[in-house]
Structures are given as structure tokens and as C-alpha cells.
Design an enzyme around this catalytic site. Sequence first.
Site, PDB file in Angstrom:
ATOM      1  N   CYS A   1      -4.354  12.522  13.451  1.00  0.00           N
ATOM      2  CA  CYS A   1      -5.154  11.310  13.462  1.00  0.00           C
ATOM      3  C   CYS A   1      -4.921  10.487  14.822  1.00  0.00           C
ATOM      4  CB  CYS A   1      -4.653  10.362  12.164  1.00  0.00           C
ATOM      5  SG  CYS A   1      -3.157   9.609  12.409  1.00  0.00           S
TER       6      CYS A   1
ATOM      7  N   LYS B   1       0.906  -1.145  -0.249  1.00  0.00           N
ATOM      8  CA  LYS B   1       0.058   0.023   0.093  1.00  0.00           C
ATOM      9  C   LYS B   1       0.971   1.210   0.038  1.00  0.00           C
ATOM     10  CE  LYS B   1      -1.612   1.650   4.219  1.00  0.00           C
ATOM     11  NZ  LYS B   1      -1.406   3.102   4.350  1.00  0.00           N
ATOM     12  N   ASN B   2       1.809   1.199   0.841  1.00  0.00           N
ATOM     13  CA  ASN B   2       2.613   2.599   1.118  1.00  0.00           C
ATOM     14  C   ASN B   2       3.573   2.872   0.021  1.00  0.00           C
ATOM     15  OD1 ASN B   2       1.105   3.206   3.229  1.00  0.00           O
ATOM     16  ND2 ASN B   2       2.675   2.395   4.878  1.00  0.00           N
TER      17      ASN B   2
ATOM     18  N   ASP C   1       4.814   0.430  12.164  1.00  0.00           N
ATOM     19  CA  ASP C   1       3.478  -0.378  11.662  1.00  0.00           C
ATOM     20  C   ASP C   1       3.225  -1.921  11.716  1.00  0.00           C
ATOM     21  OD1 ASP C   1       2.944   2.106  10.294  1.00  0.00           O
ATOM     22  OD2 ASP C   1       3.726   1.615   8.371  1.00  0.00           O
TER      23      ASP C   1
ATOM     24  N   ARG D   1       1.182  14.172  13.696  1.00  0.00           N
ATOM     25  CA  ARG D   1       1.528  13.979  12.070  1.00  0.00           C
ATOM     26  C   ARG D   1       1.703  15.396  11.478  1.00  0.00           C
ATOM     27  NH1 ARG D   1      -0.979   8.535   9.945  1.00  0.00           N
ATOM     28  NH2 ARG D   1       0.991   8.802   8.823  1.00  0.00           N
TER      29      ARG D   1
ATOM     30  N   ARG E   1      -8.682  -0.236   4.864  1.00  0.00           N
ATOM     31  CA  ARG E   1      -7.819   0.830   4.073  1.00  0.00           C
ATOM     32  C   ARG E   1      -6.587   0.232   3.745  1.00  0.00           C
ATOM     33  NH1 ARG E   1      -6.402   5.458   7.806  1.00  0.00           N
ATOM     34  NH2 ARG E   1      -4.993   5.663   5.904  1.00  0.00           N
TER      35      ARG E   1
HETATM   36  N1  EPU Z   1       7.249  14.153  11.175  1.00  0.00           N
HETATM   37  C1  EPU Z   1       7.405  15.525  11.392  1.00  0.00           C
HETATM   38  N2  EPU Z   1       7.183  16.469  10.355  1.00  0.00           N
HETATM   39  C2  EPU Z   1       6.969  15.806   8.957  1.00  0.00           C
HETATM   40  C3  EPU Z   1       6.554  14.801   8.716  1.00  0.00           C
HETATM   41  C4  EPU Z   1       6.773  13.719   9.690  1.00  0.00           C
HETATM   42  O1  EPU Z   1       7.484  15.871  12.398  1.00  0.00           O
HETATM   43  O2  EPU Z   1       6.454  16.927   7.944  1.00  0.00           O
HETATM   44  C5  EPU Z   1       7.178  13.255  12.150  1.00  0.00           C
HETATM   45  C6  EPU Z   1       6.021  12.576  12.356  1.00  0.00           C
HETATM   46  O3  EPU Z   1       5.144  13.203  13.105  1.00  0.00           O
HETATM   47  C7  EPU Z   1       6.640  11.092  12.777  1.00  0.00           C
HETATM   48  C8  EPU Z   1       7.793  10.937  12.149  1.00  0.00           C
HETATM   49  O4  EPU Z   1       8.145  12.152  11.677  1.00  0.00           O
HETATM   50  O5  EPU Z   1       6.839  11.466  14.214  1.00  0.00           O
HETATM   51  C9  EPU Z   1       7.906   9.969  11.072  1.00  0.00           C
HETATM   52  O6  EPU Z   1       6.653  10.350  10.149  1.00  0.00           O
HETATM   53  P1  EPU Z   1       6.789   9.986   8.461  1.00  0.00           P
HETATM   54  O7  EPU Z   1       6.678  11.242   7.764  1.00  0.00           O
HETATM   55  O8  EPU Z   1       7.873   9.060   8.325  1.00  0.00           O
HETATM   56  O9  EPU Z   1       5.409   9.246   8.342  1.00  0.00           O
HETATM   57  P2  EPU Z   1       4.414   9.286   7.222  1.00  0.00           P
HETATM   58  O10 EPU Z   1       5.040   9.602   5.917  1.00  0.00           O
HETATM   59  O11 EPU Z   1       3.191  10.289   7.406  1.00  0.00           O
HETATM   60  C10 EPU Z   1       4.677   6.820   6.573  1.00  0.00           C
HETATM   61  C11 EPU Z   1       3.590   5.750   6.518  1.00  0.00           C
HETATM   62  C12 EPU Z   1       2.729   5.171   7.762  1.00  0.00           C
HETATM   63  C13 EPU Z   1       4.001   4.684   8.837  1.00  0.00           C
HETATM   64  C14 EPU Z   1       5.148   5.842   8.602  1.00  0.00           C
HETATM   65  C15 EPU Z   1       6.531   5.590   9.522  1.00  0.00           C
HETATM   66  C16 EPU Z   1       2.673   5.948   4.269  1.00  0.00           C
HETATM   67  C17 EPU Z   1       1.665   6.298   3.433  1.00  0.00           C
HETATM   68  N3  EPU Z   1       2.226   6.093   5.428  1.00  0.00           N
HETATM   69  O12 EPU Z   1       3.862   7.783   7.112  1.00  0.00           O
HETATM   70  O13 EPU Z   1       1.995   4.141   7.710  1.00  0.00           O
HETATM   71  O14 EPU Z   1       3.406   4.569   9.817  1.00  0.00           O
HETATM   72  O15 EPU Z   1       5.879   6.224   7.186  1.00  0.00           O
HETATM   73  O16 EPU Z   1       7.071   4.504   8.879  1.00  0.00           O
HETATM   74  O17 EPU Z   1       3.805   5.579   3.616  1.00  0.00           O
HETATM   75  C18 EPU Z   1       0.226   2.795   7.976  1.00  0.00           C
HETATM   76  O18 EPU Z   1       0.279   2.199   6.733  1.00  0.00           O
HETATM   77  O19 EPU Z   1      -0.573   2.343   8.668  1.00  0.00           O
HETATM   78  C19 EPU Z   1       1.132   4.106   8.391  1.00  0.00           C
HETATM   79  C20 EPU Z   1       0.582   4.836   9.261  1.00  0.00           C
END
Ligand code: EPU
Length: 430
Positions: free
Chosen positions: A117, A22-23, A309, A122, A401
Amino acid sequence: MDKFLVTGGQELKGSVTISGSKNAALPIMAATILSEGKNIIKGVPRLRDVDTMAQILTELGVRVTRLPNGDIETEVKNESESLARYELVKTMRASICVLGPLMAKRKTARVSLPGGCVIGVRPVDLHEKGLQLLGANLVSEHGYIIGKTKKLIGTEIYLGGAFGSTVTGTDNVLMAATLAEGRTVVDNAACEPEVQDLAVFLTKMGAKISGIGTPRLIIDGVKSLKGTTHTIIPDRIEAGTFIIAGAITGSRITVKNCRLEHLSALVDKLRDIGLTLNKNSETECTVLPGKKFNPVDISTLPYPGFPTDLQAQMMALLSLADGISVITEKIYPDRFMHVAELNRLGAQIRKEGPYAIIKGVPKLSGAPVMASDLRASAAMVVAGLAAEGTTEIHRVYHIDRGYEKIEEKLKKLGAKIKRVSDKETATGDE
Ligand code: EPU
């Protein structure tokens, strides 16, 4: 709203085939905004989040078609639109992945801020920082990120925050940099296999990227990108969930279309727990039944660390370990909604800040529980498979999802799991 009824205590048998990630699929679909011509994406799972991304892209003038063989075909038809609506973005945070491609290709974007969420606040500040350094003018108005630029210009970007690298932030900056003028160097880039898969896809479209899979990505901008064909990597989180399901039920199951090299942190912890996982080939493994589970301590970390995850599913397994385990959540310190629900099944887990202290119990017993988010729902299913009696998991729309046909796959393994719709239940869900 549907719910699952899971009757625990069944030994699982046979094999399960893992779907595409998915991701990886979601940002790759978003990346097609960048290209001229048709893209064929193979192995895109049939999930609600994929449908949401397809809808967002359709509204952005991209024709998205699910072909009879299951492949997804995309082609940009109209570049005049730049809006990703709140109504869609609020249902799926990965929608933010259209921001980078829109800025690079259309020089304009209006993308709803995703908001928080249940797993945490996030923010998207790192996405914004990276794109701004490339020359995007971004302002936040009425809940939307409004972006404009004359052109993006390559630069050096450090993309780390308080919790380390960002997965979709790296995706966004990487996609934008492919069409920027000159060289972009991204330091502290996320190394997750899904980011690597996106980089491979972009490279097939004609992007010049080096350092794929390392924390330093170097992107030399090109004038245009063409359509291509790509097969999405297997979903390591779905694979991990099934491996844990096999482990918790003391079963022998074979997991196909699974790349263990993407799961080395899980494999390592399972070994410490006392479980055996046989690698049959590059894409197949077998979980062997274990007699008892040793307690272990786990910290979630960016890849190749233990994935956040899989934290909830692992907590379900450790709730049956012979002793005390500690899980430290270093990515989303508030991602513990499943603790109270696991405790409803008889687990003994205490949350202290970003730590969960899990005192192993000899058995779990089925009860009604609430699925709070995607991975927490998976943890409830995993726990339900091991619990005595029936576990009633409400709000399973979360699981739809991110897990393709999970109940069908589990039934094929011999699990007793049933999806019950509102109509069949007199009381229904709230
Ligand atoms: N963060 C910030 N600022 C940003 C972006 C992230 O502070 O601008 C923080 C977040 O709050 C978190 C950390 O950095 O503490 C890592 O977040 P990341 O940006 O890596 O998460 P994401 O890209 O929003 C993806 C996956 C998530 C998975 C996370 C961590 C996708 C679509 N989603 O989210 O997947 O948990 O990476 O590996 O790729 C899931 O599939 O259930 C899911 C939540």
C-alpha cells in the site's frame, strides 16, 4: 469522492471524546471466529474498516449485528466457509487477522494476500512463519494464502523481523495459539496496547495467556473458547491526532476517553516542543496553548516508542517549529507521501531516505492537497487547521477508514471544516 474544506486560523475550544480503537476492534472482531456463543463488543467505532471486517466475518458464517446501543454482537453460525476474498482484503490489510483464528478453529483458510500500500511493501512473512511453526501448512496460490492443518501444536516462536515486532502478526499467532495443543512462547511479541486489548479479550473468552504487554507471550492452549463481553480501549492515535490539532492551533482543548499512559512517547515530545498537557484524570487531559514550538528529533519505533501512526500529524506540527527537526521513520521507511503535500501548504521538508528534515516556517497557507492514506489525511486536516485560508483535502475516503466523525468532532471544537460531496463540486475529484 468527498473532500474537506478546512479554513485555518480558528482557535479550538471545549472538549472532544475519543472513540474506541480501530486497531484493537478489528482483530478482536476477527477473534470471535474462535468462540462458541455470543460476544458483545462495546466501543467499536463506526468506521469503514469495521464495516469491512463485519462483511468478511459475515461471509465466514459469523452473524455480526450492530445493536441499537452501538455495541457489536457476534455469533458464529456456520463454520463451513474459510474464504476472505481479495475484493475485501485489498481494501483493508487488517483482514489478514482472520487467518490465525481460521487455522485454529476451522483448520482451513483461504485468505487473500493483502499486497502493498502507499505506506510500504508490508509483507506477511512473519504471520506465515509463526503459524507454520504452530503446524499450519500454508501455501501461496493465485494471490491467496491457502492454509490447512490437522492440529496446531504449541511451540517456541521468535517473531521479529528487520523492522522489529509485528502488530497484526502477533495478533494472528496469539489467536492461533489459544486453541493449539500445549504451550506456545512468542518472543519479540508486539507490546502495543491494541495487542494487549486483544489478549485481554481472549483471556475473557477463556484463553490462558501470560506476559500480556511484554515481548514474551506465553499461551497455554485450551480446548474451546466461550463468548464474552468486552469494551475496546480508547483510540490512542485518534487521541494523539486531536492533541496535536489543539497544539498546532494554539488552543486549549480537553480530550476525553484518552489514556495518556498509551501515549507517553508523544507526551514526552510535546514537552520538548514546549507544550503543556495536563493530565486531569486517568482518562482525560487538557492541551494548553503554547507560544512557540521548539524543534525536536523523533524516531518512530514499536510501542512504547513514538508511533508511526502519529508521524505525519507530528510532521505537520513541526513544520511550524522554530528551527530544524528530523523525523526518522523506522517502521515504514517509505511512509512519507504527506511530505510533498505539506510542502504544498508552504512547509519546508526534505526527504532523505527514511529521514525527513523539517525546516520550520512561520506560517502555512491553505492550498488543494491530496490525502494519500489514513494518517497522511489526518496530517492534512491538522495542517489545514493552522494554515491561512482554505485547505482543500481531496480523497478523504481514507480518513473515513479510521476516524469516526472527525469533521463533526472538529466542528464541535469550533473548527471550520466542511465535507463537500462530488455532487456539490462542479469539477469533482479524480
Ligand atoms: N513486517 C514484516 N513482515 C511481516 C509483518 C510486518 O516485515 O510479516 C514489517 C512491516 O513491513 C513493518 C513492520 O514489520 O515494517 C511493522 O509492521 P506491523 O506488522 O507491526 O504492521 P501491521 O500489523 O500491518 C499495524 C497497524 C498499522 C500500524 C502498524 C505499526 C493494524 C490493523 N494496523 O499494522 O496501522 O501502522 O501496526 O504500528 O493494527 C493505521 O492504523 O493507519 C495503520 C497503518
